[in-house]
Motif scaffolding. Sequence first.
Motif, PDB file in Angstrom:
ATOM      1  N   GLN A  94       0.950  -1.140   0.098  1.00 23.89           N
ATOM      2  CA  GLN A  94       0.040  -0.056  -0.016  1.00 23.89           C
ATOM      3  C   GLN A  94       1.194   1.366   0.331  1.00 23.89           C
ATOM      4  OE1 GLN A  94      -3.204   0.029   2.857  1.00 23.89           O
ATOM      5  NE2 GLN A  94      -4.042  -1.306   2.599  1.00 23.89           N
ATOM      6  N   ILE A 107       2.420   1.687  -3.625  1.00 21.25           N
ATOM      7  CA  ILE A 107       1.517   2.655  -4.260  1.00 21.25           C
ATOM      8  C   ILE A 107       1.239   4.047  -4.009  1.00 21.25           C
ATOM      9  CG2 ILE A 107      -1.331   2.002  -5.055  1.00 21.25           C
ATOM     10  CD1 ILE A 107      -1.215  -0.464  -4.275  1.00 21.25           C
ATOM     11  N   PHE A 124       4.216   5.744  -5.083  1.00 25.64           N
ATOM     12  CA  PHE A 124       3.424   6.405  -7.008  1.00 25.64           C
ATOM     13  C   PHE A 124       2.933   7.114  -7.131  1.00 25.64           C
ATOM     14  CE2 PHE A 124       1.455   4.036 -11.125  1.00 25.64           C
ATOM     15  CZ  PHE A 124       2.390   4.155 -11.486  1.00 25.64           C
ATOM     16  N   VAL A 125       1.859   7.343  -6.658  1.00 26.04           N
ATOM     17  CA  VAL A 125       0.801   8.106  -7.038  1.00 26.04           C
ATOM     18  C   VAL A 125       1.398   9.070  -6.753  1.00 26.04           C
ATOM     19  CG1 VAL A 125      -1.670   9.005  -6.453  1.00 26.04           C
ATOM     20  CG2 VAL A 125      -1.292   6.509  -5.966  1.00 26.04           C
ATOM     21  N   LEU A 176       3.727  10.002  -9.510  1.00 22.95           N
ATOM     22  CA  LEU A 176       2.643  10.763 -10.479  1.00 22.95           C
ATOM     23  C   LEU A 176       1.866  11.787 -10.205  1.00 22.95           C
ATOM     24  CD1 LEU A 176       0.672   8.068 -11.000  1.00 22.95           C
ATOM     25  CD2 LEU A 176       1.743   7.948 -12.387  1.00 22.95           C
ATOM     26  N   PRO A 227       3.777  15.086 -13.750  1.00 21.47           N
ATOM     27  CA  PRO A 227       3.746  16.244 -14.490  1.00 21.47           C
ATOM     28  C   PRO A 227       3.475  17.644 -14.711  1.00 21.47           C
ATOM     29  CG  PRO A 227       1.750  14.703 -14.204  1.00 21.47           C
ATOM     30  CD  PRO A 227       3.162  14.519 -12.800  1.00 21.47           C
ATOM     31  N   CYS A 231       4.689  19.652 -17.475  1.00 29.22           N
ATOM     32  CA  CYS A 231       4.506  20.783 -18.194  1.00 29.22           C
ATOM     33  C   CYS A 231       4.151  22.009 -17.540  1.00 29.22           C
ATOM     34  CB  CYS A 231       2.787  20.248 -17.807  1.00 29.22           C
ATOM     35  SG  CYS A 231       2.169  19.024 -18.251  1.00 29.22           S
ATOM     36  N   MET A 277      -9.141  -0.564  -0.674  1.00 26.89           N
ATOM     37  CA  MET A 277      -8.701   0.767  -1.375  1.00 26.89           C
ATOM     38  C   MET A 277      -7.702   0.515  -2.289  1.00 26.89           C
ATOM     39  SD  MET A 277      -6.304   2.596   0.760  1.00 26.89           S
ATOM     40  CE  MET A 277      -4.869   3.903   0.519  1.00 26.89           C
ATOM     41  N   ARG A 278      -7.082  -0.462  -2.912  1.00 29.77           N
ATOM     42  CA  ARG A 278      -7.021  -0.659  -3.644  1.00 29.77           C
ATOM     43  C   ARG A 278      -7.284  -0.315  -5.240  1.00 29.77           C
ATOM     44  NH1 ARG A 278      -4.101  -6.409  -5.851  1.00 29.77           N
ATOM     45  NH2 ARG A 278      -4.872  -6.947  -3.144  1.00 29.77           N
ATOM     46  N   LEU A 318      -7.401   3.491  -5.127  1.00 28.34           N
ATOM     47  CA  LEU A 318      -6.376   3.751  -6.414  1.00 28.34           C
ATOM     48  C   LEU A 318      -5.889   3.630  -7.511  1.00 28.34           C
ATOM     49  CD1 LEU A 318      -4.128   3.060  -2.759  1.00 28.34           C
ATOM     50  CD2 LEU A 318      -3.582   5.383  -3.408  1.00 28.34           C
ATOM     51  N   ILE A 334      -5.227   7.126  -9.654  1.00 26.59           N
ATOM     52  CA  ILE A 334      -4.663   7.102 -10.794  1.00 26.59           C
ATOM     53  C   ILE A 334      -5.357   7.300 -12.176  1.00 26.59           C
ATOM     54  CG2 ILE A 334      -2.642   5.791 -11.789  1.00 26.59           C
ATOM     55  CD1 ILE A 334      -2.675   4.214  -9.440  1.00 26.59           C
ATOM     56  N   PHE A 348      -6.528  10.837 -12.348  1.00 24.81           N
ATOM     57  CA  PHE A 348      -5.873  11.623 -12.262  1.00 24.81           C
ATOM     58  C   PHE A 348      -4.348  11.915 -13.502  1.00 24.81           C
ATOM     59  CE2 PHE A 348      -1.311  12.993 -11.847  1.00 24.81           C
ATOM     60  CZ  PHE A 348      -1.376  14.429 -11.458  1.00 24.81           C
ATOM     61  N   PHE A 349      -4.326  10.665 -14.474  1.00 28.19           N
ATOM     62  CA  PHE A 349      -4.001  10.393 -15.142  1.00 28.19           C
ATOM     63  C   PHE A 349      -4.705  11.270 -17.040  1.00 28.19           C
ATOM     64  CE2 PHE A 349      -0.966   6.664 -15.107  1.00 28.19           C
ATOM     65  CZ  PHE A 349      -0.014   7.473 -15.522  1.00 28.19           C
ATOM     66  N   THR A 399      -4.270  15.689 -15.755  1.00 29.76           N
ATOM     67  CA  THR A 399      -2.716  15.936 -16.002  1.00 29.76           C
ATOM     68  C   THR A 399      -2.542  15.409 -17.351  1.00 29.76           C
ATOM     69  OG1 THR A 399      -1.789  13.965 -14.987  1.00 29.76           O
ATOM     70  CG2 THR A 399      -2.307  15.766 -13.307  1.00 29.76           C
TER      71      THR A 399
END
Lengths: 159, 408
Positions: free
Chosen positions: A4, A7, A10-11, A14, A18, A22, B1-2, B5, B9, B12-13, B16
């Motif tokens: 967790q 992850i 990673f978030v 992310l 950008p 940008c 939770m997964r 998330l 993501i 978000f992609f 952004t």
Amino acid sequence: MNRQKLILIFVIFLVIIPFYSCSHKNDTRYKYFEGFKFYLKSTFKMDLSVNKDEKIYYVLLLDGCEPCMKYNSEILLELKNDNIIPILIGKPSNDRWNDFIKSLKKKWTVLEDVNNEIFFYETGISKPLLIHVENGKCIFFMSVSDSKVNEAYNYLSGL
Amino acid sequence: MRKILFKLIAVFFILTSCNNPNEKLSILLKSPEVDRENRYEVYVSKKLNITVPKTKFCEYHEFAIYRDSLFYGVHITNSLNIDVYNLVNESFAYDIKVPEYLVKTNKIMNLFIQTPDSIFFQESFPPSVLIINSKGDLIKRFNIENDFENFENNADIPGLYSFPTIIGYRDPIFNSSKNLLYLIMHPIGAHNSRGGYKNTYRVGVYDIEKANWLSFFGRPEGIMKFKGKLFYNYDLSIPYFLIVNDTAFITYPMDHYIYIYDISSGELIYKKAGNSQYCNKLPNPLKTSKIRDTQAAWNFRIQIPFYGPLFYNSKMNMFTRIFHFRQPLKDVNGKLNSGKNRKGSIIIFDKDMNIVGETVFKNGSLGILKSLPLSDGILMARQPHYWQSDDTLVYRYKYEIRLIKQSE
């Protein structure tokens, strides 16, 4: 580190990337210095990786707009720095710039690119360029728009 | 939770992503599939040999042609002089010296020859159209910007416009039977106040009898309509314009299609694919940061493919469109590519705008910005490495359209 957390990192990553990719960086480094060196070497046989002297190249488009020529000619005629090397591109759009060119030649060694060779190299030219080189590296760069002519003068006269 | 998330993501992609061109734009950039025939080609029917007087030039920056017979040229270093060559006799004919006081910017631009005694040209500042005769005497001057303010339906003009000069092939067109002058326009600024860029116009119709604007038409179409806040280089953003009888044709350097308008109403009647078979996809326009970096924008300009103007070949009742192929950024010596050996093609259309042929030119044999329409083909200059001497006019290759295969 559990899954967790990984992850989550990673978030966050992310989120940050950008914003970096940008955003528009507003630095004053000369990103076309390699192209400029290539131009000097090919056109004037001047190799900056061999010649380590301090020099300030001032690249001026002779067929640029009248106000641009006027402002830049005024500061160049006033400056007394021995390290300046004007590079004149093209032919003057008006005969009245001939006297200015003669005066420059009396003061400094002037490089003339009558055939506009500079446009075949990646130098970022569109306005006059001020490129301060020391030990083969660019230590200061400015693309001299009309509004920055005074700033260029202050920089050069302060050296 | 997964799951949460994962959704985060994904969202978000989407949020952004850096100005990715929209789906419509992506489709328009791809070459449309079109039924094309290969029945016609262009070929060199004649090589002109016109000796240039010592005080004149072999190449001109502004040029125009009158009825296949007279070539008019203005050189950048002598831009108040129009040199005229006779293409039939293959000789220098005369020059027209325009008095300095007539042209405030000292530059004659955007030539259009109605008759040898009725020559139109534009001046950039203040935006004006001048008509002179063959002696250089002024017949009439129109200050088109001032008159712009007097347009009755001023509220319908969203924002400010410029009238492009210098870039070539954006000359005025005069319709003598209606006394109307058609001018290419380019919007300046954001045009956000009255509906935005999509609602701007590309052609202005000027009534020279009333010395006032009559109407405007040609809102951006295709790629230019859907490009959003992305940009092409300045010259690639400005359309080409052509009138044949009651029909107007607008084409863009960066669009595969030909947009066809009713000249009276200004309405878009239909569009027709006019793409080169040698172009799979046009490049995406650039983000603001890239277009503002002059060198990055120029590097882009060097490499990308683009369309030249659309010509009408009246004797054949056919059309031709120029296309320049993609090329590498640098040449073998590491210098920026001069376009010396750029490939190109001429796409040939029948009267209904169906593609009926495409002739390829290699090694710079199709000059860039160096073609003029003839009634049966194209008068063309090749790239400079083909030029033999300074005393021969470089516009010397007469290409004629010919049938190579009967319809099946």
